[in-house]
Design an enzyme around this catalytic site. Sequence first.
Site, PDB file in Angstrom:
ATOM      1  N   ASN A  48     -49.777  32.838  -0.032  1.00 29.04           N
ATOM      2  CA  ASN A  48     -51.174  32.635   0.340  1.00 29.04           C
ATOM      3  C   ASN A  48     -52.034  32.570  -0.930  1.00 29.04           C
ATOM      4  O   ASN A  48     -51.768  33.260  -1.910  1.00 29.04           O
ATOM      5  CB  ASN A  48     -51.685  33.677   1.336  1.00 29.04           C
ATOM      6  CG  ASN A  48     -51.465  35.116   0.900  1.00 29.04           C
ATOM      7  OD1 ASN A  48     -50.548  35.417   0.158  1.00 29.04           O
ATOM      8  ND2 ASN A  48     -52.321  36.008   1.370  1.00 29.04           N
ATOM      9  N   GLU A  50     -56.081  32.574  -1.905  1.00 27.17           N
ATOM     10  CA  GLU A  50     -57.456  32.752  -1.420  1.00 27.17           C
ATOM     11  C   GLU A  50     -58.454  32.194  -2.424  1.00 27.17           C
ATOM     12  O   GLU A  50     -58.092  31.784  -3.533  1.00 27.17           O
ATOM     13  CB  GLU A  50     -57.712  34.236  -1.155  1.00 27.17           C
ATOM     14  CG  GLU A  50     -56.807  34.772  -0.048  1.00 27.17           C
ATOM     15  CD  GLU A  50     -56.953  36.255   0.226  1.00 27.17           C
ATOM     16  OE1 GLU A  50     -56.423  36.710   1.235  1.00 27.17           O
ATOM     17  OE2 GLU A  50     -57.597  36.958  -0.587  1.00 27.17           O
ATOM     18  N   CYS A  59     -52.704  29.545   3.797  1.00 26.03           N
ATOM     19  CA  CYS A  59     -51.611  30.450   4.158  1.00 26.03           C
ATOM     20  C   CYS A  59     -50.337  30.092   3.405  1.00 26.03           C
ATOM     21  O   CYS A  59     -50.116  28.944   3.018  1.00 26.03           O
ATOM     22  CB  CYS A  59     -51.322  30.350   5.648  1.00 26.03           C
ATOM     23  SG  CYS A  59     -52.691  30.780   6.722  1.00 26.03           S
ATOM     24  N   GLU A  61     -47.296  29.906   4.600  1.00 25.78           N
ATOM     25  CA  GLU A  61     -46.413  29.012   5.353  1.00 25.78           C
ATOM     26  C   GLU A  61     -46.780  27.552   5.107  1.00 25.78           C
ATOM     27  O   GLU A  61     -45.916  26.714   4.838  1.00 25.78           O
ATOM     28  CB  GLU A  61     -46.512  29.299   6.861  1.00 25.78           C
ATOM     29  CG  GLU A  61     -46.106  30.711   7.250  1.00 25.78           C
ATOM     30  CD  GLU A  61     -47.276  31.693   7.289  1.00 25.78           C
ATOM     31  OE1 GLU A  61     -48.152  31.641   6.391  1.00 25.78           O
ATOM     32  OE2 GLU A  61     -47.316  32.512   8.221  1.00 25.78           O
ATOM     33  N   CYS A  89     -50.058  32.272  11.617  1.00 28.09           N
ATOM     34  CA  CYS A  89     -51.263  32.034  12.416  1.00 28.09           C
ATOM     35  C   CYS A  89     -51.063  30.769  13.251  1.00 28.09           C
ATOM     36  O   CYS A  89     -50.099  30.024  13.061  1.00 28.09           O
ATOM     37  CB  CYS A  89     -52.486  31.915  11.508  1.00 28.09           C
ATOM     38  SG  CYS A  89     -52.576  30.365  10.584  1.00 28.09           S
ATOM     39  N   CYS A  92     -50.714  27.462  11.233  1.00 26.06           N
ATOM     40  CA  CYS A  92     -49.401  27.314  10.588  1.00 26.06           C
ATOM     41  C   CYS A  92     -48.324  26.967  11.605  1.00 26.06           C
ATOM     42  O   CYS A  92     -47.425  26.182  11.321  1.00 26.06           O
ATOM     43  CB  CYS A  92     -49.028  28.577   9.827  1.00 26.06           C
ATOM     44  SG  CYS A  92     -49.967  28.764   8.288  1.00 26.06           S
TER      45      CYS A  92
HETATM   46 ZN    ZN Z   1     -51.417  30.448   8.663  1.00 24.67          ZN
END
Ligand code: ZN
Length: 160
Positions: A48, A50, A59, A61, A89, A92
């Site tokens: 991930n 940010e 993310c 993934e 999530c 993803c």
């Molecule tokens: Zn995600």
Amino acid sequence: MAKNPKRSVERLIETAVQAQKRAYCPYSRYPVGAAVMTAGGRVFPGCNVENASYGLAMCAERAAIYHAVASGFDSIVAVAVVGAAAKPCGACRQVMHEFSDKDTAIHLVDLNPTTGRRKIVKTTVYKLLPLAFDPLASGLLPKNPRNLLRRKTAKTKKRK
Ligand code: ZN
């Protein structure tokens, strides 16, 4: 998947564990690592990432999947996700579905950072996102979108 499936899964998970260590997550302090495996056994990591503008975060993934696609691979046979009770999530899951089939395995690795113990749950992308928006069933894509891209590229080259 490669010759030894068990060893392949271990390599996939280890790649995700290493990717988790490179996560850039100063805001959430929730590092996630991921890795995807192609049919030929190639493994691509993601973590991930940010940003000060929170909505721009990506993310692990999707970072791993985009890494594979950018390297020329768009068919995923296995995914590993590593984090504290990490689960993909919804966004993803939809992106995974685009590059997966019904057999694409997903290994959810709950890694305790203090003890190093791992609890692994194995499922499939299709089970994680039942009734996914399907680009083939909806008629948005032909069977193999890569063939479409190659044809366009070939035509473009002929014109020159
Ligand atoms: Zn995600």
